[in-house]
Design a protein around this motif. Structure first.
Motif, mmCIF file in Angstrom:
data_model
loop_
_atom_site.group_PDB
_atom_site.id
_atom_site.type_symbol
_atom_site.label_atom_id
_atom_site.label_comp_id
_atom_site.label_asym_id
_atom_site.label_seq_id
_atom_site.Cartn_x
_atom_site.Cartn_y
_atom_site.Cartn_z
ATOM 1 N N LEU A 183 3.860 7.623 2.069
ATOM 2 C CA LEU A 183 2.911 7.548 3.179
ATOM 3 C C LEU A 183 1.696 6.708 2.805
ATOM 4 C CD1 LEU A 183 2.823 11.166 4.674
ATOM 5 C CD2 LEU A 183 3.697 9.103 5.781
ATOM 6 N N SER A 184 1.220 6.898 1.599
ATOM 7 C CA SER A 184 0.033 6.171 1.140
ATOM 8 C C SER A 184 0.297 4.670 1.105
ATOM 9 C CB SER A 184 -0.381 6.667 -0.246
ATOM 10 O OG SER A 184 -1.475 5.923 -0.738
ATOM 11 N N GLN A 185 1.452 4.272 0.565
ATOM 12 C CA GLN A 185 1.761 2.845 0.493
ATOM 13 C C GLN A 185 1.978 2.256 1.886
ATOM 14 O OE1 GLN A 185 4.678 1.441 -2.257
ATOM 15 N NE2 GLN A 185 3.584 2.190 -4.044
ATOM 16 N N LEU A 186 2.630 3.023 2.758
ATOM 17 C CA LEU A 186 2.855 2.535 4.118
ATOM 18 C C LEU A 186 1.539 2.382 4.866
ATOM 19 C CD1 LEU A 186 5.031 1.728 6.145
ATOM 20 C CD2 LEU A 186 5.117 4.103 6.898
ATOM 21 N N ARG A 187 0.650 3.350 4.682
ATOM 22 C CA ARG A 187 -0.662 3.288 5.342
ATOM 23 C C ARG A 187 -1.452 2.065 4.847
ATOM 24 N NH1 ARG A 187 -1.924 8.078 4.323
ATOM 25 N NH2 ARG A 187 -1.345 9.012 6.324
ATOM 26 N N ARG A 188 -1.410 1.803 3.563
ATOM 27 C CA ARG A 188 -2.125 0.646 3.013
ATOM 28 C C ARG A 188 -1.526 -0.663 3.526
ATOM 29 N NH1 ARG A 188 -5.692 1.709 -0.992
ATOM 30 N NH2 ARG A 188 -5.506 -0.368 -1.895
ATOM 31 N N MET A 189 -0.213 -0.679 3.742
ATOM 32 C CA MET A 189 0.416 -1.863 4.329
ATOM 33 C C MET A 189 -0.098 -2.088 5.742
ATOM 34 S SD MET A 189 2.700 -4.371 4.352
ATOM 35 C CE MET A 189 3.920 -4.110 3.076
ATOM 36 N N LEU A 190 -0.147 -1.017 6.541
ATOM 37 C CA LEU A 190 -0.603 -1.131 7.929
ATOM 38 C C LEU A 190 -2.069 -1.542 8.014
ATOM 39 C CD1 LEU A 190 1.190 2.007 9.398
ATOM 40 C CD2 LEU A 190 1.660 -0.370 10.003
ATOM 41 N N LEU A 191 -2.865 -1.122 7.040
ATOM 42 C CA LEU A 191 -4.293 -1.458 7.038
ATOM 43 C C LEU A 191 -4.579 -2.831 6.444
ATOM 44 C CD1 LEU A 191 -5.798 2.006 5.974
ATOM 45 C CD2 LEU A 191 -5.887 0.934 8.239
ATOM 46 N N GLY A 192 -3.536 -3.502 5.947
ATOM 47 C CA GLY A 192 -3.699 -4.859 5.449
ATOM 48 C C GLY A 192 -4.038 -4.972 3.980
ATOM 49 N N TYR A 193 -4.007 -3.859 3.245
ATOM 50 C CA TYR A 193 -4.268 -3.929 1.809
ATOM 51 C C TYR A 193 -3.093 -4.551 1.059
ATOM 52 C CZ TYR A 193 -8.270 -0.862 2.618
ATOM 53 O OH TYR A 193 -9.450 -0.333 3.059
ATOM 54 N N TYR A 194 -1.893 -4.406 1.597
ATOM 55 C CA TYR A 194 -0.697 -4.994 0.991
ATOM 56 C C TYR A 194 -0.102 -6.012 1.957
ATOM 57 C CZ TYR A 194 -0.461 -0.875 -2.166
ATOM 58 O OH TYR A 194 -0.720 0.098 -3.083
ATOM 59 N N SER A 195 0.403 -7.094 1.412
ATOM 60 C CA SER A 195 1.195 -8.021 2.215
ATOM 61 C C SER A 195 2.681 -7.783 1.976
ATOM 62 C CB SER A 195 0.848 -9.478 1.874
ATOM 63 O OG SER A 195 1.097 -9.739 0.496
ATOM 64 N N GLU A 196 2.989 -7.059 0.911
ATOM 65 C CA GLU A 196 4.376 -6.676 0.624
ATOM 66 C C GLU A 196 4.371 -5.373 -0.160
ATOM 67 O OE1 GLU A 196 5.376 -9.215 -3.372
ATOM 68 O OE2 GLU A 196 5.534 -10.262 -1.465
ATOM 69 N N PHE A 197 5.480 -4.650 -0.098
ATOM 70 C CA PHE A 197 5.568 -3.387 -0.814
ATOM 71 C C PHE A 197 5.552 -3.663 -2.324
ATOM 72 C CE2 PHE A 197 8.072 -2.463 3.139
ATOM 73 C CZ PHE A 197 7.098 -1.680 3.731
ATOM 74 N N PRO A 198 4.670 -3.015 -3.076
ATOM 75 C CA PRO A 198 4.544 -3.327 -4.506
ATOM 76 C C PRO A 198 5.737 -2.887 -5.344
ATOM 77 C CG PRO A 198 3.079 -1.503 -3.906
ATOM 78 C CD PRO A 198 3.646 -2.041 -2.628
ATOM 79 N N ASP A 199 6.513 -1.898 -4.874
ATOM 80 C CA ASP A 199 7.582 -1.350 -5.699
ATOM 81 C C ASP A 199 8.963 -1.461 -5.058
ATOM 82 O OD1 ASP A 199 5.722 -0.331 -7.710
ATOM 83 O OD2 ASP A 199 5.147 1.127 -6.183
ATOM 84 N N ASN A 200 9.072 -2.253 -3.990
ATOM 85 C CA ASN A 200 10.348 -2.324 -3.282
ATOM 86 C C ASN A 200 10.486 -3.675 -2.596
ATOM 87 O OD1 ASN A 200 12.813 -1.332 -2.385
ATOM 88 N ND2 ASN A 200 11.941 0.513 -1.458
#
Length: 204
Positions: A90-107
């Motif tokens: 959930l945390s990684q998905l939320r950060r993706m939606l908020l624009g902190y990630y442009s891609e999943f760091p572990d997948n």
């Protein structure tokens, strides 16, 4: 129909093909009797199909309110590729939606499963390592080898291909009321609507 996936043919005279708009691929003449491995890969456009709706569905699964019914959805929900679904996803998905990630760091953005494979325990697809490639040993005749693509993060099936794509949206209207108090605007009410979640950018 997963377009623009790279399909690698590992073995004698190894080849590489991209799937077309119908998700189809093909390799030319190959040596009979040879051993090969067919392996699809797609790792682009990580945000495609991912919305707050997915966040809600995964959260409801974790809370035991509405479990994700299929093995494919559970794999899609394992954002950090840990072999389980947890608050970290959930945390990684939320950060993706908020624009902190442009891609999943572990997948990667997509995972693939041999279409013929049957999960022994759909509620725990990590019970055994599922086949992400198809081994041919030896090649005897022409073959049709199919895979099922899983878009990581998209448990609701909203992924789309092509230009101008948009995830599905409802036409529900949501009214936000505000008032001016001592020179400061305060949001005071959000009207009730038949929605599970929403995401927005507010410009003033």
């Amino acid at each position: 129909k997963v377009a623009d996936a790279m399909v690698e043919l590992l073995g004698p005279g190894g080849l590489m093909e991209m799937t077309n708009q119908d998700g189809e691929y093909g390799f030319g003449p190959m040596l009979p009797g040879g051993s090969y491995s067919v392996h699809p890969v797609k790792d682009d456009d990580h945000l495609n199909g991912v919305t707050t709706k997915d966040l809600v569905f995964i959260q409801r699964h974790l809370l035991g309110k509405s479990e994700l019914p299929s093995a494919y959805q559970r794999i899609a929900a394992d954002i950090n590729n840990s072999g389980s679904i947890s608050a970290a996803d959930l945390s990684q998905l939320r950060r993706m939606l908020l624009g902190y990630y442009s891609e999943f760091p572990d997948n990667t953005s997509w995972r693939f499963v041999d279409a013929e494979y049957v999960f022994p325990d759909p509620s725990n697809p990590w019970h055994e390592v599922w086949p992400e490639s198809y081994d041919i040993n030896p090649l005897v005749s022409d073959m049709n080898i199919n895979f099922t693509g899983i878009k990581i993060g998209d448990v609701t099936g909203d992924v789309e291909f092509g230009l101008g794509r948009n995830a599905s949206r409802s036409n529900e209207e949501m009214i936000i009321e505000y008032e001016l108090i001592d020179g400061v605007y305060h949001f005071v009410k959000v009207s009730e609507a038949a929605i599970n979640s929403f995401q927005m950018t507010l410009g003033w």
